[in-house]
Design a protein around this motif. Structure first.
Motif, mmCIF file in Angstrom:
data_model
loop_
_atom_site.group_PDB
_atom_site.id
_atom_site.type_symbol
_atom_site.label_atom_id
_atom_site.label_comp_id
_atom_site.label_asym_id
_atom_site.label_seq_id
_atom_site.Cartn_x
_atom_site.Cartn_y
_atom_site.Cartn_z
ATOM 1 N N UNK A 1 0.846 -1.191 0.000
ATOM 2 C CA UNK A 1 0.000 0.000 0.000
ATOM 3 C C UNK A 1 0.886 1.248 0.000
ATOM 4 N N UNK A 2 0.763 2.058 -1.049
ATOM 5 C CA UNK A 2 1.629 3.235 -1.173
ATOM 6 C C UNK A 2 1.370 4.258 -0.084
ATOM 7 N N UNK A 3 0.189 4.208 0.554
ATOM 8 C CA UNK A 3 -0.158 5.195 1.568
ATOM 9 C C UNK A 3 0.046 4.683 2.994
ATOM 10 N N UNK A 4 0.674 3.524 3.131
ATOM 11 C CA UNK A 4 1.033 2.991 4.445
ATOM 12 C C UNK A 4 2.538 3.081 4.614
ATOM 13 N N UNK B 1 -2.736 11.690 -12.244
ATOM 14 C CA UNK B 1 -3.014 13.112 -12.032
ATOM 15 C C UNK B 1 -3.221 13.434 -10.550
ATOM 16 N N UNK B 2 -3.740 12.458 -9.795
ATOM 17 C CA UNK B 2 -3.978 12.678 -8.370
ATOM 18 C C UNK B 2 -2.692 12.595 -7.553
ATOM 19 N N UNK B 3 -1.652 12.001 -8.125
ATOM 20 C CA UNK B 3 -0.409 11.771 -7.380
ATOM 21 C C UNK B 3 0.677 12.794 -7.678
ATOM 22 N N UNK C 1 -0.341 15.200 -0.581
ATOM 23 C CA UNK C 1 -0.532 13.791 -0.271
ATOM 24 C C UNK C 1 0.107 13.425 1.061
ATOM 25 N N UNK C 2 -0.581 12.561 1.798
ATOM 26 C CA UNK C 2 -0.076 12.079 3.082
ATOM 27 C C UNK C 2 0.496 10.670 2.879
ATOM 28 N N UNK C 3 1.761 10.615 2.525
ATOM 29 C CA UNK C 3 2.422 9.334 2.349
ATOM 30 C C UNK C 3 3.900 9.496 2.607
#
Length: 245
Positions: free
Chosen positions: A43-46, A76-78, A108-110
């Motif tokens: 998971x890219x966001x973990x 586009x979102x990243x 982004x929160x990652x």
């Protein structure tokens, strides 16, 4: 104990994909086939899952993993901006073996590691990989090998290197070409910068193909003993790979 599912077997495909989705949701690692070489994903966001991925490969934060996406909309979102030449590259080579580095979306929160504010993005041309991306969202995915070892071209090579650090192995058969993706740095196209697109790693998409789309926006070909770069012999099929699948 890790599980292995042969995705070519209809009786194993559905449970394998379900176990893979569950593992990703728990912050665990999954090995999956792509159109280039096998990848190990999280998971890219973990942040914990990404750290687990780096540890499994024997890498540090200075080598952040690329991110696989299901398409241009997710890209586009990243990223902070998708310049028009990058849109042309995406149209020409996605899904496929081209990884594109652009400035990341600052909101982004990652935590992918020491990225310098950038992210490397690719859309793979593999049906099962794309299904996981559609259902789980962007995945941090690096080649399924230990650092400095050859990229795995089948699931058993990946399992031999990564073992039980991975929860689920998805077997899609041998990789079609065994050549990792080409990585380009397109950050010079953002915000009117005059810097050309740079090739960070030669791979599945050759420089001549990139130049057909980019023209003079691509850096000059490096000089070598063979003259122009695209007259060189084909790159080795299985180089050591520490980056994108």
């Amino acid at each position: 104990m890790s599980e292995l599912f042969d995705c070519r077997d209809p009786e194993q495909l559905l449970p394998g994909m379900r176990r893979a989705r569950q593992a990703i949701a728990r912050g665990e690692l999954v090995v999956l086939p792509t159109d280039t070489v096998y990848g190990v994903g999280a998971d890219a966001f973990s942040a914990a899952a990404v750290a687990r991925l780096l540890a499994a490969k024997g890498r540090g934060r200075q080598s952040p993993p690329p991110v696989l996406v299901a398409g241009l909309a997710t890209m586009r979102a990243l990223v902070s901006e998708v310049p028009e030449p990058v849109e042309r590259l995406v149209e020409a080579f996605w899904p496929g073996g081209l990884t594109i580095v652009l400035p990341a979306q600052p909101s982004l929160s990652w935590d992918l590691g020491d990225t310098g504010g950038t992210v490397a993005v690719r859309m793979p041309a593999d049906r099962n990989a794309l299904e996981l991306l559609e259902e789980c969202g962007p995945l941090a995915v690096s080649s399924a090998n230990l650092t400095k070892r050859a990229a795995a071209i089948d699931v058993h090579e990946a399992r031999g290197m990564l073992g039980d650090s991975v929860s689920v192995y998805l077997d899609g058969g041998a990789s079609k070409n065994g050549v990792a993706s080409t990585i380009i740095d397109a950050t010079g196209l953002v915000a009117g910068s005059a810097r050309p697109v740079r090739v960070l790693r030669d791979g599945a998409i050759r420089r001549a193909q990139l130049r057909e789309v980019l023209g003079d926006l691509l850096e000059p070909d490096p000089a070598d003993a063979y003259g122009e770069a695209d007259r060189r012999p084909e790159p080795p099929a299985r180089p050591a790979s520490d980056g994108s699948a």
